[in-house]
Write a protein that holds these residues in place. Structure first.
Motif, PDB file in Angstrom:
ATOM      1  N   MET A   1      22.489  11.559  37.730  1.00 30.58           N
ATOM      2  CA  MET A   1      23.209  12.356  36.734  1.00 30.58           C
ATOM      3  C   MET A   1      23.755  13.607  37.399  1.00 30.58           C
ATOM      4  O   MET A   1      23.012  14.365  38.029  1.00 30.58           O
ATOM      5  N   LEU A   2      25.071  13.831  37.298  1.00 32.01           N
ATOM      6  CA  LEU A   2      25.691  15.015  37.885  1.00 32.01           C
ATOM      7  C   LEU A   2      25.435  16.236  37.003  1.00 32.01           C
ATOM      8  O   LEU A   2      25.388  16.129  35.782  1.00 32.01           O
ATOM      9  N   PRO A   3      25.288  17.402  37.617  1.00 34.95           N
ATOM     10  CA  PRO A   3      25.115  18.625  36.817  1.00 34.95           C
ATOM     11  C   PRO A   3      26.377  18.922  36.026  1.00 34.95           C
ATOM     12  O   PRO A   3      27.490  18.807  36.537  1.00 34.95           O
ATOM     13  N   THR A   4      26.213  19.330  34.756  1.00 38.04           N
ATOM     14  CA  THR A   4      27.380  19.580  33.902  1.00 38.04           C
ATOM     15  C   THR A   4      28.152  20.818  34.318  1.00 38.04           C
ATOM     16  O   THR A   4      29.258  21.039  33.831  1.00 38.04           O
ATOM     17  N   VAL A   5      27.586  21.621  35.238  1.00 41.07           N
ATOM     18  CA  VAL A   5      28.297  22.813  35.712  1.00 41.07           C
ATOM     19  C   VAL A   5      29.597  22.428  36.416  1.00 41.07           C
ATOM     20  O   VAL A   5      30.523  23.234  36.538  1.00 41.07           O
ATOM     21  N   LEU A   6      29.693  21.166  36.878  1.00 41.63           N
ATOM     22  CA  LEU A   6      30.912  20.714  37.547  1.00 41.63           C
ATOM     23  C   LEU A   6      32.045  20.465  36.557  1.00 41.63           C
ATOM     24  O   LEU A   6      33.181  20.243  36.963  1.00 41.63           O
ATOM     25  N   TYR A   7      31.736  20.522  35.263  1.00 41.48           N
ATOM     26  CA  TYR A   7      32.739  20.215  34.248  1.00 41.48           C
ATOM     27  C   TYR A   7      33.022  21.451  33.385  1.00 41.48           C
ATOM     28  O   TYR A   7      32.352  22.466  33.506  1.00 41.48           O
ATOM     29  N   TYR A   8      34.012  21.341  32.523  1.00 45.29           N
ATOM     30  CA  TYR A   8      34.408  22.501  31.741  1.00 45.29           C
ATOM     31  C   TYR A   8      34.677  22.107  30.292  1.00 45.29           C
ATOM     32  O   TYR A   8      34.955  20.964  29.969  1.00 45.29           O
ATOM     33  N   LYS A   9      34.520  23.095  29.418  1.00 46.24           N
ATOM     34  CA  LYS A   9      34.859  23.017  28.001  1.00 46.24           C
ATOM     35  C   LYS A   9      34.343  21.730  27.342  1.00 46.24           C
ATOM     36  O   LYS A   9      33.167  21.418  27.388  1.00 46.24           O
ATOM     37  N   ASN A  10      35.260  20.962  26.734  1.00 50.09           N
ATOM     38  CA  ASN A  10      34.856  19.791  25.950  1.00 50.09           C
ATOM     39  C   ASN A  10      34.168  18.733  26.807  1.00 50.09           C
ATOM     40  O   ASN A  10      33.213  18.088  26.372  1.00 50.09           O
ATOM     41  N   ASN A  11      34.644  18.567  28.039  1.00 48.09           N
ATOM     42  CA  ASN A  11      34.019  17.584  28.937  1.00 48.09           C
ATOM     43  C   ASN A  11      32.537  17.884  29.117  1.00 48.09           C
ATOM     44  O   ASN A  11      31.692  16.989  29.064  1.00 48.09           O
ATOM     45  N   LYS A  12      32.238  19.148  29.338  1.00 49.22           N
ATOM     46  CA  LYS A  12      30.857  19.564  29.583  1.00 49.22           C
ATOM     47  C   LYS A  12      29.978  19.265  28.372  1.00 49.22           C
ATOM     48  O   LYS A  12      28.880  18.704  28.501  1.00 49.22           O
ATOM     49  N   ALA A  13      30.466  19.616  27.178  1.00 43.01           N
ATOM     50  CA  ALA A  13      29.688  19.395  25.957  1.00 43.01           C
ATOM     51  C   ALA A  13      29.527  17.907  25.656  1.00 43.01           C
ATOM     52  O   ALA A  13      28.452  17.442  25.250  1.00 43.01           O
ATOM     53  N   LEU A  14      30.591  17.129  25.876  1.00 46.30           N
ATOM     54  CA  LEU A  14      30.554  15.700  25.590  1.00 46.30           C
ATOM     55  C   LEU A  14      29.611  14.975  26.556  1.00 46.30           C
ATOM     56  O   LEU A  14      28.844  14.096  26.147  1.00 46.30           O
ATOM     57  N   ILE A  15      29.636  15.339  27.819  1.00 41.66           N
ATOM     58  CA  ILE A  15      28.743  14.717  28.810  1.00 41.66           C
ATOM     59  C   ILE A  15      27.288  15.030  28.478  1.00 41.66           C
ATOM     60  O   ILE A  15      26.410  14.170  28.584  1.00 41.66           O
ATOM     61  N   SER A  16      27.031  16.273  28.063  1.00 39.44           N
ATOM     62  CA  SER A  16      25.673  16.651  27.669  1.00 39.44           C
ATOM     63  C   SER A  16      25.212  15.820  26.477  1.00 39.44           C
ATOM     64  O   SER A  16      24.064  15.338  26.427  1.00 39.44           O
ATOM     65  N   LEU A  17      26.097  15.626  25.486  1.00 40.54           N
ATOM     66  CA  LEU A  17      25.770  14.808  24.318  1.00 40.54           C
ATOM     67  C   LEU A  17      25.500  13.364  24.719  1.00 40.54           C
ATOM     68  O   LEU A  17      24.533  12.748  24.249  1.00 40.54           O
ATOM     69  N   LEU A  18      26.328  12.804  25.579  1.00 44.06           N
ATOM     70  CA  LEU A  18      26.164  11.407  26.007  1.00 44.06           C
ATOM     71  C   LEU A  18      24.834  11.191  26.713  1.00 44.06           C
ATOM     72  O   LEU A  18      24.164  10.178  26.506  1.00 44.06           O
ATOM     73  N   ASN A  19      24.429  12.139  27.535  1.00 45.82           N
ATOM     74  CA  ASN A  19      23.136  12.031  28.215  1.00 45.82           C
ATOM     75  C   ASN A  19      21.974  12.087  27.227  1.00 45.82           C
ATOM     76  O   ASN A  19      20.980  11.366  27.366  1.00 45.82           O
ATOM     77  N   THR A  20      22.119  12.934  26.205  1.00 42.13           N
ATOM     78  CA  THR A  20      21.080  13.020  25.173  1.00 42.13           C
ATOM     79  C   THR A  20      20.989  11.709  24.397  1.00 42.13           C
ATOM     80  O   THR A  20      19.891  11.183  24.144  1.00 42.13           O
ATOM     81  N   ILE A  21      22.144  11.177  24.001  1.00 42.19           N
ATOM     82  CA  ILE A  21      22.181   9.930  23.245  1.00 42.19           C
ATOM     83  C   ILE A  21      21.628   8.780  24.079  1.00 42.19           C
ATOM     84  O   ILE A  21      20.893   7.914  23.574  1.00 42.19           O
ATOM     85  N   LYS A  22      21.954   8.753  25.346  1.00 41.66           N
ATOM     86  CA  LYS A  22      21.463   7.699  26.247  1.00 41.66           C
ATOM     87  C   LYS A  22      19.937   7.626  26.217  1.00 41.66           C
ATOM     88  O   LYS A  22      19.349   6.540  26.144  1.00 41.66           O
ATOM     89  N   SER A  23      19.290   8.787  26.266  1.00 41.19           N
ATOM     90  CA  SER A  23      17.825   8.823  26.237  1.00 41.19           C
ATOM     91  C   SER A  23      17.279   8.387  24.886  1.00 41.19           C
ATOM     92  O   SER A  23      16.300   7.634  24.801  1.00 41.19           O
ATOM     93  N   LYS A  24      17.913   8.846  23.802  1.00 43.97           N
ATOM     94  CA  LYS A  24      17.419   8.539  22.461  1.00 43.97           C
ATOM     95  C   LYS A  24      17.622   7.075  22.086  1.00 43.97           C
ATOM     96  O   LYS A  24      16.789   6.485  21.387  1.00 43.97           O
ATOM     97  N   VAL A  25      18.721   6.474  22.543  1.00 42.49           N
ATOM     98  CA  VAL A  25      18.973   5.065  22.249  1.00 42.49           C
ATOM     99  C   VAL A  25      17.893   4.194  22.872  1.00 42.49           C
ATOM    100  O   VAL A  25      17.400   3.239  22.256  1.00 42.49           O
TER     101      VAL A  25
END
Length: 347
Positions: A1-25
């Protein structure tokens, strides 16, 4: 998993959400738990489109710059200098990092999309995950069925789900499994050494195989096998029905010809012929406890048919809210039920 610091704005928030969902699923075990995850996805305040053009532009620029500066430095003396290697190493590292940064968000979204659809499909088809120990469960199955006498190096159950089937005449619980086994073989090869002498050497090679199947209480037969794929220790056929089409694919082994003939009625023979159009390398094995193991090579019985992505959000939610049907699983279970209805009850 790449650190979200490499991304910006919506990309950063969406990637963080996807990682959370991946674990919960992966932890969800019920419709209620999955609905909580889907609600979290729906309530995301940003957009569901990943914007990675800038990352690909950086990747392309770094690749071109590394190539141009590396070639220019090499051309000064027509050989690779230390400075040339430094340019290639630093430029190559940055180029690879940029490429991974550009690729990772789309890969993550595809993976999470598939995980959500797959878990939804399992729940739609009344399949629940079973806790198990892969090697211990394979050993337990091996004690019950010849199907699991495969793999001289290792045997392991990779997936195990529990489901239920409701038919017009019979209802039953069943387990769906994914069985992985490995064969070890010794390979001997001949070679010529530096002194011109011919020598031999051996090495170990490992061949990996996968089989899938259903296990359920059958109750109508004992020690009865219809074999469409090599079954360890099965022996010779006991009975051959009149169908050449059936005999080209299957052989029947039973305690006696009489029992085999009673079971393999023309309608049952045709059912197996039709099942061979749905599944490949089939074995239908009923053990001495009257439990059935129907095994095959097909890995797509419980695969979601949907390929839609979260980025196509409305279509994705529509797919989740609809009923997914595992058609090959349904056809296989229908075959088992049909055979049950056609067998005499006096075995």
């Amino acid at each position: 998993m790449l650190p979200t610091v490499l991304y910006y704005k919506n990309n950063k928030a969406l990637i963080s959400l996807l990682n959370t969902i991946k674990s919960k699923v992966s932890l969800s075990r019920s419709r209620e738990e999955l609905d909580v995850v889907i609600s979290e996805l729906k309530s995301f305040p940003g957009g569901y489109q990943l914007k990675t053009k800038v990352y690909w532009a950086i990747f392309t620029g770094l690749l071109l710059a590394t190539t141009v500066f590396g070639y220019w430095d090499w051309s000064q003396r027509q050989y690779f200098q230390q400075s040339t290697w430094i340019i290639i190493a630093i430029g190559g590292l940055l180029t690879v990092l940029a490429g991974i940064t550009a690729y990772y968000p789309h890969h993550l979204m595809s993976k999470v999309s598939h995980a959500l659809l797959q878990r939804d499909g399992l729940l739609d088809n009344n399949l629940t995950l079973v806790s198990f120990n892969g090697k211990a469960t394979a050993q337990q199955f091996q004690q019950r069925f010849s199907e699991f006498n495969r793999g001289n190096y290792s045997r392991e159950i990779k997936e195990l789900f529990k489901g239920s089937y409701q038919g017009d005449e019979y209802s039953f619980d069943y387990h769906y499994y994914h069985f992985h086994y490995v064969d070890e073989r010794i390979v001997t090869e001949t070679y010529t050494d530096s002194n011109g002498r011919v020598r031999t050497r051996t090495r170990r090679e490992y061949d990996h195989y996968d089989r899938y199947g259903l296990i359920l209480p059958f109750g109508l037969l004992r020690n009865f096998v219809v074999i469409g794929f090599n079954l360890p220790g099965a022996g010779k056929a006991t009975y051959k029905p009149a169908s050449n089409r059936f005999n080209r694919v299957f052989k029947v082994i039973a305690a006696s010809q009489i029992e085999a003939a009673k079971a393999m009625k023309p309608t049952v023979v045709v059912a197996f012929e039709e099942l061979s159009n749905v599944l490949s390398k089939i074995n239908f094995e009923v053990n001495d406890a009257a439990d059935l193991c129907l095994s095959f090579a097909d890995k797509d019985l419980i695969a979601t048919p949907n390929k839609v992505n979260i980025s196509e959000f409305d279509a994705f939610i529509e797919a989740l809210e609809g009923e997914q049907e595992f058609e090959k699983l349904r056809a296989t279970l229908s075959h088992v039920h049909y055979v049950m209805t056609k067998l005499d009850s006096n075995f």
